[in-house]
Design a protein around this motif. Structure first.
Motif, PDB file in Angstrom:
ATOM      1  N   ARG A 127       0.830  -1.212   0.000  1.00  0.00           N
ATOM      2  CA  ARG A 127       0.000   0.000   0.000  1.00  0.00           C
ATOM      3  C   ARG A 127       0.860   1.255   0.000  1.00  0.00           C
ATOM      4  NH1 ARG A 127      -2.430   0.558   4.636  1.00  0.00           N
ATOM      5  NH2 ARG A 127      -1.891  -1.452   5.581  1.00  0.00           N
ATOM      6  N   LEU A 128       1.856   1.309   0.882  1.00  0.00           N
ATOM      7  CA  LEU A 128       2.675   2.511   1.031  1.00  0.00           C
ATOM      8  C   LEU A 128       3.600   2.733  -0.161  1.00  0.00           C
ATOM      9  CD1 LEU A 128       3.992   4.845   2.574  1.00  0.00           C
ATOM     10  CD2 LEU A 128       5.267   3.152   3.917  1.00  0.00           C
ATOM     11  N   TYR A 129       4.461   1.774  -0.429  1.00  0.00           N
ATOM     12  CA  TYR A 129       5.437   1.958  -1.506  1.00  0.00           C
ATOM     13  C   TYR A 129       4.806   1.797  -2.882  1.00  0.00           C
ATOM     14  CZ  TYR A 129       9.000   2.330   2.036  1.00  0.00           C
ATOM     15  OH  TYR A 129       9.748   2.769   3.108  1.00  0.00           O
ATOM     16  N   GLY A 130       3.726   1.026  -2.940  1.00  0.00           N
ATOM     17  CA  GLY A 130       3.000   0.925  -4.197  1.00  0.00           C
ATOM     18  C   GLY A 130       2.369   2.244  -4.583  1.00  0.00           C
ATOM     19  N   TRP A 131       1.855   2.973  -3.572  1.00  0.00           N
ATOM     20  CA  TRP A 131       1.250   4.276  -3.851  1.00  0.00           C
ATOM     21  C   TRP A 131       2.294   5.237  -4.420  1.00  0.00           C
ATOM     22  CZ3 TRP A 131      -3.859   5.721  -3.490  1.00  0.00           C
ATOM     23  CH2 TRP A 131      -4.126   7.088  -3.657  1.00  0.00           C
ATOM     24  N   MET A 132       3.456   5.302  -3.771  1.00  0.00           N
ATOM     25  CA  MET A 132       4.486   6.241  -4.221  1.00  0.00           C
ATOM     26  C   MET A 132       5.042   5.848  -5.585  1.00  0.00           C
ATOM     27  SD  MET A 132       6.426   7.200  -0.617  1.00  0.00           S
ATOM     28  CE  MET A 132       6.826   5.512  -0.133  1.00  0.00           C
ATOM     29  N   ALA A 133       5.111   4.542  -5.854  1.00  0.00           N
ATOM     30  CA  ALA A 133       5.655   4.086  -7.131  1.00  0.00           C
ATOM     31  C   ALA A 133       4.727   4.391  -8.300  1.00  0.00           C
ATOM     32  CB  ALA A 133       5.929   2.585  -7.074  1.00  0.00           C
ATOM     33  N   THR A 134       3.430   4.488  -8.043  1.00  0.00           N
ATOM     34  CA  THR A 134       2.453   4.645  -9.128  1.00  0.00           C
ATOM     35  C   THR A 134       1.846   6.041  -9.203  1.00  0.00           C
ATOM     36  OG1 THR A 134       0.718   3.743  -7.683  1.00  0.00           O
ATOM     37  CG2 THR A 134       1.851   2.202  -9.147  1.00  0.00           C
ATOM     38  N   HIS A 135       2.351   6.973  -8.400  1.00  0.00           N
ATOM     39  CA  HIS A 135       1.893   8.353  -8.457  1.00  0.00           C
ATOM     40  C   HIS A 135       3.086   9.264  -8.714  1.00  0.00           C
ATOM     41  CE1 HIS A 135      -1.608   6.466  -6.595  1.00  0.00           C
ATOM     42  NE2 HIS A 135      -2.293   7.535  -6.936  1.00  0.00           N
ATOM     43  N   GLY A 188       6.807   8.999  -9.343  1.00  0.00           N
ATOM     44  CA  GLY A 188       7.117   7.583  -9.523  1.00  0.00           C
ATOM     45  C   GLY A 188       8.601   7.318  -9.367  1.00  0.00           C
ATOM     46  N   GLY A 189       8.923   6.136  -8.809  1.00  0.00           N
ATOM     47  CA  GLY A 189      10.329   5.733  -8.754  1.00  0.00           C
ATOM     48  C   GLY A 189      11.124   6.242  -7.581  1.00  0.00           C
ATOM     49  N   THR A 190      10.564   7.155  -6.762  1.00  0.00           N
ATOM     50  CA  THR A 190      11.255   7.639  -5.568  1.00  0.00           C
ATOM     51  C   THR A 190      10.254   7.712  -4.417  1.00  0.00           C
ATOM     52  OG1 THR A 190      10.918   9.921  -6.338  1.00  0.00           O
ATOM     53  CG2 THR A 190      13.088   8.931  -6.708  1.00  0.00           C
ATOM     54  N   ASP A 191      10.794   7.797  -3.195  1.00  0.00           N
ATOM     55  CA  ASP A 191       9.967   7.697  -1.992  1.00  0.00           C
ATOM     56  C   ASP A 191       9.809   9.058  -1.326  1.00  0.00           C
ATOM     57  OD1 ASP A 191       9.825   4.962  -2.445  1.00  0.00           O
ATOM     58  OD2 ASP A 191      11.661   4.582  -1.295  1.00  0.00           O
ATOM     59  N   TRP A 192       8.544   9.389  -1.020  1.00  0.00           N
ATOM     60  CA  TRP A 192       8.178  10.723  -0.570  1.00  0.00           C
ATOM     61  C   TRP A 192       8.488  10.948   0.903  1.00  0.00           C
ATOM     62  CZ3 TRP A 192       2.433  11.066  -2.593  1.00  0.00           C
ATOM     63  CH2 TRP A 192       2.400  10.737  -3.948  1.00  0.00           C
ATOM     64  N   GLU A 193       8.630  12.207   1.241  1.00  0.00           N
ATOM     65  CA  GLU A 193       8.827  12.630   2.627  1.00  0.00           C
ATOM     66  C   GLU A 193       7.604  12.312   3.487  1.00  0.00           C
ATOM     67  OE1 GLU A 193       9.999  16.846   4.854  1.00  0.00           O
ATOM     68  OE2 GLU A 193       9.136  16.837   2.841  1.00  0.00           O
ATOM     69  N   GLY A 194       6.427  12.498   2.948  1.00  0.00           N
ATOM     70  CA  GLY A 194       5.200  12.214   3.680  1.00  0.00           C
ATOM     71  C   GLY A 194       4.011  12.230   2.737  1.00  0.00           C
ATOM     72  N   ILE A 195       2.959  11.512   3.128  1.00  0.00           N
ATOM     73  CA  ILE A 195       1.736  11.426   2.324  1.00  0.00           C
ATOM     74  C   ILE A 195       0.585  11.963   3.165  1.00  0.00           C
ATOM     75  CG2 ILE A 195       0.251   9.929   0.937  1.00  0.00           C
ATOM     76  CD1 ILE A 195       2.506   7.907   0.818  1.00  0.00           C
ATOM     77  N   GLY A 196      -0.270  12.771   2.563  1.00  0.00           N
ATOM     78  CA  GLY A 196      -1.368  13.394   3.274  1.00  0.00           C
ATOM     79  C   GLY A 196      -2.726  12.861   2.867  1.00  0.00           C
ATOM     80  N   PRO A 197      -3.785  13.559   3.255  1.00  0.00           N
ATOM     81  CA  PRO A 197      -5.143  13.105   2.972  1.00  0.00           C
ATOM     82  C   PRO A 197      -5.350  12.747   1.506  1.00  0.00           C
ATOM     83  CG  PRO A 197      -5.196  14.986   4.450  1.00  0.00           C
ATOM     84  CD  PRO A 197      -3.773  14.820   4.013  1.00  0.00           C
ATOM     85  N   ASP A 198      -6.013  11.635   1.285  1.00  0.00           N
ATOM     86  CA  ASP A 198      -6.337  11.145  -0.061  1.00  0.00           C
ATOM     87  C   ASP A 198      -5.089  10.781  -0.873  1.00  0.00           C
ATOM     88  OD1 ASP A 198      -9.119  11.555   0.399  1.00  0.00           O
ATOM     89  OD2 ASP A 198      -8.852  13.680  -0.062  1.00  0.00           O
ATOM     90  N   GLY A 199      -3.974  10.570  -0.177  1.00  0.00           N
ATOM     91  CA  GLY A 199      -2.766  10.172  -0.883  1.00  0.00           C
ATOM     92  C   GLY A 199      -2.004  11.308  -1.520  1.00  0.00           C
ATOM     93  N   SER A 200      -2.266  12.540  -1.059  1.00  0.00           N
ATOM     94  CA  SER A 200      -1.614  13.711  -1.625  1.00  0.00           C
ATOM     95  C   SER A 200      -0.212  13.890  -1.056  1.00  0.00           C
ATOM     96  CB  SER A 200      -2.435  14.963  -1.285  1.00  0.00           C
ATOM     97  OG  SER A 200      -2.479  15.140   0.136  1.00  0.00           O
ATOM     98  N   MET A 201       0.573  14.759  -1.707  1.00  0.00           N
ATOM     99  CA  MET A 201       1.796  15.231  -1.080  1.00  0.00           C
ATOM    100  C   MET A 201       1.384  15.963   0.195  1.00  0.00           C
ATOM    101  SD  MET A 201       4.627  14.665  -2.953  1.00  0.00           S
ATOM    102  CE  MET A 201       4.993  14.002  -4.579  1.00  0.00           C
ATOM    103  N   TYR A 202       1.915  15.540   1.345  1.00  0.00           N
ATOM    104  CA  TYR A 202       1.301  15.966   2.604  1.00  0.00           C
ATOM    105  C   TYR A 202       1.481  17.445   2.901  1.00  0.00           C
ATOM    106  CZ  TYR A 202       5.573  16.189   5.548  1.00  0.00           C
ATOM    107  OH  TYR A 202       6.781  16.522   6.118  1.00  0.00           O
TER     108      TYR A 202
END
Length: 838
Positions: free
Chosen positions: A687-695, A698-712
């Motif tokens: 769920r976590l890394y799959g979300w970042m890989a497909t949004h 893509g291909g890198t890991d975010w600092e944080g994820i916010g409501p509805d999967g947004s950049m927090y």
């Protein structure tokens, strides 16, 4: 590392173009000689990186593919006629006015008069967010003949639906209307020419954007003014990258036309300015662009920090981004050194990559399994870390006040690529593990750890980073320094480092931490002047906090490991005994039996945190029953489509139950593996890394994820942050099962957690050579081959489903009892195959 810097309202609007589908980029440089896992490698094939495609243009652009090196792209912008202006003495009034704000040390006002001052950089901003109608009334001392008006609005969101009325001396008369607008520059022709002293614009809908749903109007011109928007080309590099942008020019007109470069990790936050990468040569992180005045003839410009002429035509230098927009334009303050008009011919855009170039031949450790998605997440995380593995340079450090002469010129692990280009020790506690398991870059962690130790405060507190001359006060980061130091020693065997900074270790544990310990034996934020100390996310937690105390227990255990390695058995016993005492106090005061989880804090609103519950398991505080109950609780109360939230409710921060940090998810995921909940660990990873890989990007890991999967934090968020790469140690140490237990892998263990995977294999680099592990699971047996390095000893555990299992080593039967679901035997150097049949 989440930062305290305030966001300003001038964020970039999304480009008006079709969004590209994020890729899960592989390695186009793979050859037949490369190993099978090489297909997952994300890094570019070389240090000179070219964009993959053009994704949009505006204005007059001929052959935009010239930006890719296919011929020459020409951007043209003739100087327009002077714009009409309102008669002297004209005034403006509005339904409401936003209060002034501080923008990079300058006070910015939002008065209605900004809409007729002739300065397109100022604007009227109403003060009724998302509420309508909003009105702006312009009054002239003399009648003006108008065929219509032109409205220029702000890139932070435009008026979408509005009407225009004129005053006939006794009443307002309709003159024109606009519906569904998405453009900044809008001509509003009147049904018939009008002579009037007043014009009223009434807005009934604005474009909602990250800075808020406000009406923002930069300029209203009395007449129909053609749009002379700058011509631009937007390119996509196909993946997140970091380095110095470079542009090749074939020629330019004589007036030194300017080009402006805007950068973003996503199309959502790319517009007229960058996505909070520091630009316009400012000293703080704000949106902006990098400027260059193009000379006539053939030239190549590399984007480096500085100005071409005093304070004119400035650029920021190093950037982290996926998308680049280059436009023919110039800042007003750059005149006459750069002109916003003329023509330029460019023959290519590229980037000088500055991160660690992680091509297949540089990987000292690797991972592969029957689950291709997990494999890709491992290499995505490695690439994220590679982007932040770089030399510490004064011109590239971000923010500028993080520069330190003691770090200049040294390889370090930065927090991020886009911003936070400075190393923080809490982040190194994760990114360090990633670097040890992937590349020969352990010195990057050592340089950070040693530098922070050498800036230790007299009372024993260790600073988190070089920022603000090592003065930023964080409560949890001294404990991360202890943990990260032990990890460094475990993976590298560098006992000289341990010896050199052993006194610093003692001051942290024996001086500073006791000064913030209460009568229950627990750390209490607020004691000894720590009320205003922050933590990894600057959370307003107080009192006895489970996360701080669980991390304390882990730090004490790790410090005891260092003490034992150096022969200080008395210190090790003292710290282990204190760890036992703190662990008991955590269970006595912070376990919430009614919920079946550890409290976030013993004071204030009741809530339960991911960080505290994860670390309570990893530190050995939680019993088997508490492990099961707390992980079940987190699953039931923090699950989102994009990972597990770091809090179970919103009493600490407004979006606590919707905010996901990979940084705090890593200890929870690791706890799930180690407590036997492998399938739930893999499910959370997906769920976590799959979300970042497909949004996007893509291909890198975010600092944080916010409501509805947004950049927090909207465009301020880093999409490539080393602290989010815990999937690498989770898959190598926990799923594959290989971990060091003694300094430099002098001793090690292999304890697989296969779950539903059919097979996994990998290599763990050690100072003695490679530790290779491969295993295969079936319904009736589990077979594993382990190749131990020379001069080391290990312990191998083979998972079995019940008590009726037999074991053979290299084909020879071995008598061993099942304990906690494993058959465990010692292992010597060399290759050995272990097969359990059940």
């Amino acid at each position: 590392m989440r930062r305290m810097f305030a966001l300003v309202t001038a964020a970039a609007a999304a480009l008006s173009m079709a969004a590209t589908t994020p890729t899960a980029p592989g390695a186009p440089h793979r050859t037949a000689a490369d190993p099978p896992w090489a297909k997952y490698v994300v890094a570019p094939s070389g240090n000179q990186v070219k964009p993959a495609k053009v994704i949009g243009t505006t204005g007059s652009v001929d052959n935009p593919d010239g930006a890719l090196g296919s011929g020459v792209a020409t951007l043209s912008r003739p100087q327009p006629a002077a714009k009409p202006s309102w008669p002297e003495g004209s005034t403006a009034d509005a339904s409401s006015v936003h209060p002034p704000t501080d923008d990079n040390g300058q006070q910015r006002t939002y008065e209605p008069g900004n809409a007729l001052d002739g300065d397109t950089g100022t604007f009227w901003n109403d003060d009724s967010i998302g509420a309508y109608p909003d009105s702006l009334t312009l009054t002239s001392p003399a009648a003006v003949d108008l065929p219509g008006i032109t409205v220029l609005s702000n890139s932070d969101g435009v008026p979408q639906d509005f009407t225009v009325e004129t005053w006939d001396g006794s009443a307002w008369r309709p003159a024109g209307s606009v519906a569904g607008n998405t453009g900044r520059h809008v001509q509003v022709p009147f049904t018939a020419p009008v002579s009037t002293t007043q014009v009223r614009i009434t807005v009934t809908k604005d474009q909602p954007t990250a800075p808020g749903e406000f009406t923002r109007i930069n300029e209203v011109w009395p007449g129909l003014v053609p749009d002379d928007a700058p011509p631009s080309i937007t390119v996509d590099f196909g993946k997140n990258i970091v380095g110095y942008p470079q542009v090749d020019f074939q020629d330019a007109s004589a007036e030194h036309p300017g080009v402006r470069l805007a950068f973003s990790e996503t199309t959502q936050y790319l517009g007229d300015v960058s996505d909070f990468t520091r630009s316009d040569n400012g000293d703080t992180i704000t949106p902006g662009t990098d400027q260059h005045a193009v000379p006539a003839g053939v030239s190549t410009w590399t984007d480096h920090h500085g100005c071409a002429e005093d304070t004119k035509v400035c650029a920021d230098g190093l950037h982290g981004f996926r998308y680049l927009r280059i436009s023919l334009d110039a800042l007003p303050d750059d005149a006459p050194a750069a002109s916003p008009y003329g023509w330029v011919k460019l023959s290519g855009i590229s980037l000088q990559f500055t991160g660690y170039l992680g091509t297949p031949d540089t990987y000292r450790g690797w991972f592969d399994s029957s689950d291709e998605q997990l494999n890709q997440y491992w290499y995505n995380a490695s690439y994220t870390n590679e982007m932040g593995t770089d030399t510490f340079r004064p011109d590239d450090v971000d923010p500028r006040n993080a520069d330190s002469p003691t770090l200049d010129g040294k390889l370090v692990l930065q927090d991020g690529a886009k911003r936070d280009r400075d190393p923080y020790v809490g982040d190194v506690a994760v990114s360090g593990l990633t670097t040890y398991l992937t590349h020969d870059t352990a010195v990057a962690a050592k340089n950070v750890l040693a530098d922070l130790a050498e800036h230790q405060r007299a009372d024993g507190w260790i600073p988190p980073a070089s920022i603000s001359n090592y003065s930023l006060q964080l409560f949890d980061y001294p404990m991360y320094w202890v943990k990260a130091s032990w990890d460094y020693v475990l993976y590298t065997g560098d006992l000289d480092y341990a010896q050199q900074y052993y006194a610093n270790l003692g001051k942290v544990l024996n001086d500073w931490l006791p000064s913030v310990t209460d009568e229950n034996g627990l750390l209490q934020k607020g004691l000894n002047g720590t009320e205003d100390y922050g933590d990894y996310a600057f959370l307003g937690r107080t009192g006895e906090v489970t996360y701080y105390n669980a991390l304390y227990v882990l730090a004490l255990r790790n410090a005891a490991g260092i003490a034992n390695a150096l022969g200080h058995a008395d210190d090790a016993d003292t710290w282990n005994q204190r760890a036992d005492t703190v662990a008991g106090a955590v269970n006595a005061h912070l376990w919430d039996d009614s919920a079946g989880a550890y409290l976030d804090s013993g004071t204030g609103e009741v809530r339960h945190g991911q960080d505290g519950n994860g670390y309570a398991i990893l530190a050995g505080i939680a019993s088997a029953d508490q492990q099961t109950r707390s992980l079940d609780y987190l699953s039931a109360h923090t699950t989102t489509p994009y990972g597990n939230a770091f809090m179970d409710n919103d009493t600490l921060v407004p979006d606590g139950s919707k905010r996901v940090y990979a940084f705090t998810s890593y200890p929870e995921i690791s706890a799930r593996f180690r407590s036997g909940n492998t399938d739930s660990a893999i499910e959370e990873i997906n769920r976590l890394y799959g979300w970042m890989a497909t949004h996007d990007p893509g291909g890198t890991d975010w600092e944080g994820i916010g409501p509805d999967g947004s950049m927090y934090e909207d465009g301020f968020t880093s999409a490539a942050h080393g602290w989010s790469t815990g999937v690498v140690p989770a898959l190598t140490n926990d799923l594959l099962g290989a971990t060091p237990t003694g300094p430099g892998f002098s001793t090690w263990s292999v304890v697989p957690h296969p779950g539903k995977l059919a097979w996994a294999q990998g290599r763990v680099p050690t100072p003695h050579g490679a530790l290779d592990v491969s295993w295969k699971a079936s319904a009736n047996d589990f077979s594993m081959t382990v190749t131990g390095p020379a001069d080391t000893t290990g312990q191998v555990s083979i998972p079995v489903p019940g008590d009726n299992a037999t074991l053979s080593v290299d084909g020879n039967p071995v008598e061993v009892e099942v304990q906690n679901g494993y058959l465990t035997v010692p292992s010597d150097p060399g290759a050995h195959t272990y097969t359990a049949t059940f």
